[in-house]
Design an enzyme around this catalytic site. Structure first.
Site, PDB file in Angstrom:
ATOM      1  N   ASP A 253       0.883  -1.160   0.000  1.00  0.00           N
ATOM      2  CA  ASP A 253       0.000   0.000   0.000  1.00  0.00           C
ATOM      3  C   ASP A 253       0.923   1.212   0.000  1.00  0.00           C
ATOM      4  O   ASP A 253       2.118   1.115   0.329  1.00  0.00           O
ATOM      5  CB  ASP A 253      -0.931   0.001   1.211  1.00  0.00           C
ATOM      6  CG  ASP A 253      -2.112   0.953   1.001  1.00  0.00           C
ATOM      7  OD1 ASP A 253      -2.048   1.791   0.065  1.00  0.00           O
ATOM      8  OD2 ASP A 253      -3.093   0.881   1.761  1.00  0.00           O
TER       9      ASP A 253
HETATM   10  C1  BGC Z   1      -4.888   3.411  -0.001  1.00  0.00           C
HETATM   11  C2  BGC Z   1      -5.018   2.410  -1.129  1.00  0.00           C
HETATM   12  C3  BGC Z   1      -4.832   3.128  -2.450  1.00  0.00           C
HETATM   13  C4  BGC Z   1      -3.493   3.819  -2.451  1.00  0.00           C
HETATM   14  C5  BGC Z   1      -3.213   4.579  -3.725  1.00  0.00           C
HETATM   15  C6  BGC Z   1      -3.621   4.235  -0.101  1.00  0.00           C
HETATM   16  O1  BGC Z   1      -3.624   5.252   0.827  1.00  0.00           O
HETATM   17  O2  BGC Z   1      -4.929   2.738   1.230  1.00  0.00           O
HETATM   18  O3  BGC Z   1      -6.268   1.778  -1.077  1.00  0.00           O
HETATM   19  O4  BGC Z   1      -4.951   2.226  -3.511  1.00  0.00           O
HETATM   20  O5  BGC Z   1      -3.454   4.752  -1.379  1.00  0.00           O
HETATM   21  O6  BGC Z   1      -4.007   5.700  -3.834  1.00  0.00           O
END
Ligand code: BGC
Length: 758
Positions: free
Chosen positions: A229
């Site tokens: 993530d």
């Molecule tokens: C989120 C993810 C997301 C990623 C990219 C993160 O903060 O938890 O779900 O895909 O950011 O935007």
């Protein structure tokens, strides 16, 4: 590209560099070896492609796209085919926009109504979750676009999401939190998996070998790559070793050089790095080789699909003869959300919709509608003037429809809710309008359960969840009967937050969050406690009526290696066409372990014309009966009777039957001097070996009859009951037998050798 060959030509530095993003959304290119960069993008209920022309584009600055219903709504449709179709549409958009992988679906379990990101998640139930996710993945990937099932694992709160440790026992992990991923990963084979921010049992998900390698790849056969993530990496070298292939968004080369250093110093085997690079390249390759840059997509057509889907997701929670409304009649539409619906949540999944249909403009020409704003959605202040106007409009109409729910500030990525209430200004509005207009209907927009203190005061309630950009039209279609509602709740609505099983422990202490409710998540808990809930899991009404009959099991007794087929007939006995979600639960009658009363093990959504009957067929295998046994570290369906329950909801079981399942293996057993007589009596082969001793013990216990004042003699039943919990060594104290402790132990050893060879 010949991946193995490319890897063999790469320098150590190039390999390490490929393991992190070039920027927020791209992997790195290696030009000399013709490795292209590819773009990743959020999702998952629409495309959030950040505008490449803008520097540091903010969350809302993405290209215009179509916002489909969010996962909370999708799950309410229980419709595998439609989710597949939506996935396919998003896949086409990705092909057109040159996005290699869409970041989703998100399958974290809705452990508490408070999780700020619940709107992005499907359900409190792992089976429903994983089925929905599998369809989404298959749809997207049918267009040769990757998905990234997320957030692996146990990311069930926003509070301290980057540092908290989800402390979960093995059985709960397997049956609830892993299960939400497992089915979809095995069945739909997502190209990538995104690990979560949090720790699991003390180790960051991003460096957790047990989950990223042992379970994900070795047990489940996952062949794609794992990405972090955004910002989830703690120790990059540990991450690579654990099975985290791609770091996103990257660390300005810092972690790449840590990897290089570790290899040079012999702390990291270069082969492990090669494997990670190979996995990333394989997926890049799959995208590049199946690229269809000419893919066209029609925005209006996708908008129509989003609208159709939104209609399928709406759940009719209450209808006291008020819905559908009569077209052409005078109706008051009340509430800001009639004009400006809340149709998606805030944060990384936020789509820049090319258009949004609101109920107020759609209803024009359908009915004679007056509008009153009723409340403000940017502050929670009871506005007497707005309420007065709403009451006036309501009084003059045949019915009032109040569009309500949670404003953006009440639920979002990044923080959790602090309570389960709707804004006071909305609750007050509903209460006061219902006072002057008996025909009041509430249409809800929210990603997670809310308390409804006014539920008894209104005649109708529609739950739209966050239904995407077509939600306004879908609402009008359902309100006036053009669409017969067919969604059901993918989660329980408890009466109050305190009833939720995680309530006492939800945020834990500091960074330590113990999931003490264990497997008793959602309806598994409410059912076990026979607790009154506001609306149960799987509940939803229709404008027609369905009758269930002819439940038939293929057999009354099966081995755990057999399959059981279950057939049930469903008839539409009303006078309108409609769709019904048929739910199948399995419950063990007298389990030897602590387990939920029942678990959802199957569902089908069928469409029926008036008078029409269809037979719904389910096939159940061992997993439908099993719990996760930590003694054998495997799924185990013990011998016993299991109820097959067919329900209109988890609380409305309309047909049931029983099947006897026979376990093909007994659990490993070892006799000790502390094994109770009760336990050993269940194994006749042991009881046989010990019969002379047991008889002697029974005889001596029988001789100890006592008569107290007014009490009866100790009966044989009482003796047996006492014996049941007595350990074998009780023979030494109570049995009139000439045996020593050592001799008893030697006997036990002999029996173990003879019977169990362990
Ligand atoms: C989120 C993810 C997301 C990623 C990219 C993160 O903060 O938890 O779900 O895909 O950011 O935007």
């Amino acid at each position: 590209m010949d991946v193995k060959k490319v890897v063999s030509k790469m320098t150590l530095e190039e390999k390490a560099s490929l393991c992190s993003g070039r920027d927020f959304w791209h992997t790195k290119a290696i030009e000399r070896l013709k490795v292209p960069e590819v773009m990743l993008s959020d999702g998952p209920h629409g495309l959030r492609k950040q505008d490449q022309t803008k520097e540091n584009a903010g969350i809302n600055d993405s290209i215009k796209a179509v916002c489909f219903p969010a996962a909370c709504a999708m799950a309410a449709s229980f419709d595998r085919k439609l989710i597949y179709e939506v996935g396919r549409a998003i896949g086409d958009e990705c092909q057109h926009e040159n996005i290699s992988t869409i970041l989703g679906p998100a399958v974290n379990i809705k452990r508490s109504p408070l999780c700020g990101r619940n709107f992005e998640y499907f359900s409190e139930d792992p089976y429903l979750t994983t089925e929905m996710a599998a369809s989404h993945i298959k749809g997207v990937q049918s267009r040769n676009i990757g998905t990234s099932i997320k957030h692996f694992l146990a990311n069930n709160q926003e509070h301290r999401r980057m540092s908290s440790s989800s402390e979960i026992d093995e059985r709960t992990l397997r049956e609830i939190y892993l299960a939400a991923f497992e089915g979809a990963i095995k069945d739909a084979k997502p190209w990538t998996v995104m690990c979560s921010y949090n720790k699991i049992n003390g180790t960051f998900a991003s460096e957790n070998k047990r989950f990223l390698t042992d379970i994900l790849r070795n047990e489940w056969g996952f062949e794609g790559y794992v990405m972090s993530d955004w910002g989830a990496v703690n120790d990059r070298v540990k991450g690579i070793e654990a099975g985290l292939d791609l770091e996103m968004p990257g660390s300005n080369g810092l972690n790449d050089s840590r990897i290089v250093q570790a290899v040079k110093e012999g702390r990291l085997d270069e082969k492990i790095l090669d494997k990670a690079v190979e996995r990333i390249l394989n997926i890049i390759n799959r995208y590049i080789e199946n690229r269809k840059p000419d893919t066209k997509w029609d925005m209006e057509a996708h908008h129509n699909l989003a609208t159709k889907f939104a209609g399928e997701c709406i759940v009719l929670l209450k209808n006291e003869g008020i819905l559908p409304l009569k077209k052409g009649s005078r109706i008051a539409f009340i509430g800001k959300f009639a004009e400006k619906p809340r149709y998606q949540g805030g944060g990384s999944s936020h789509v820049n919709s090319f258009k949004v249909e609101n109920a107020l403009s759609v209803v024009e020409g359908v009915a004679d509608v007056t509008y009153a704003q009723g409340y403000d959605d940017d502050k929670d202040v009871v506005d007497e003037e707005l309420i007065r106007q709403a009451q006036e409009a309501a009084k003059k109409a045949k019915a009032a429809v109040i569009f309500a729910g949670l404003p953006d500030s009440f639920e979002s990525e990044g923080y959790d809710r602090t309570h389960m209430r709707m804004p006071d200004c909305q609750n007050e509005l509903i209460r006061r309008v219902a006072k002057v207009q008996p025909n009041t209907i509430v249409v809800l927009h929210n990603g997670s359960p809310v308390e409804m203190p006014w539920a008894d005061d209104v005649k109708g309630i529609l739950e739209t969840y966050l239904g995407g950009q077509g939600v306004g039209r879908a609402c009008v279609d359902v309100l006036f009967g053009d669409v017969n509602p067919s969604g059901k709740l993918p989660e329980t609505f408890p009466r109050k937050l305190q009833d939720n099983p995680s309530y006492l422990y939800y945020h834990g202490e500091g960074d330590r969050v113990e999931y003490r409710e264990g497997v008793f998540v959602g309806y598994r808990y409410y059912d076990a406690k026979d607790m009154d809930v506001l609306f149960p899991f799987g509940f939803g009404l229709s404008y027609t009526t369905f009758d269930y009959s002819n439940l038939k099991l293929s057999s009354k007794e099966i081995k755990d290696t057999d399959k059981l087929t279950v057939n049930v007939d469903v008839t539409n006995i009303g006078n309108r066409a409609g769709k019904e979600i048929v739910e199948l639960y399995v419950g063990e009658k007298n389990p030897n372990v602590i387990r939920p009363v029942k678990d959802l093990r199957g569902f089908e959504k069928i469409s029926l014309n008036p008078g029409e009957t269809k037979t719904v067929k389910f096939t159940l295998d061992k997993r439908a009966f099993a719990y996760y046994n930590t003694q054998i570290n495997d799924w185990y369906a013990e011998s016993g009777d299991y109820e097959i329950l067919i329900g209109k909801s988890s609380r409305n079981i309309v047909l049931k039957d029983t099947v006897h399942v026979k376990a093909s293996k007994m659990l490993p057993f070892k006799l000790t001097v502390n094994t109770t007589f009760g336990d050993l009596f269940e194994r006749p082969e042991i009881a046989r070996e010990l019969k002379p001793l047991v008889d002697a013990l029974k005889a001596s216990m029988g001789g100890q009859e006592e008569k107290g004042a007014g009490s009866e003699a100790i009966t044989e039943d009482m003796n047996n009951a006492m014996l049941k919990y007595m350990p074998l060594r009780g023979i030494l104290s109570f049995g009139n037998v000439n045996i020593t402790y050592d001799k008893l132990e030697a006997m036990v050893d002999e029996i173990n050798k003879k019977l169990f060879k362990n």
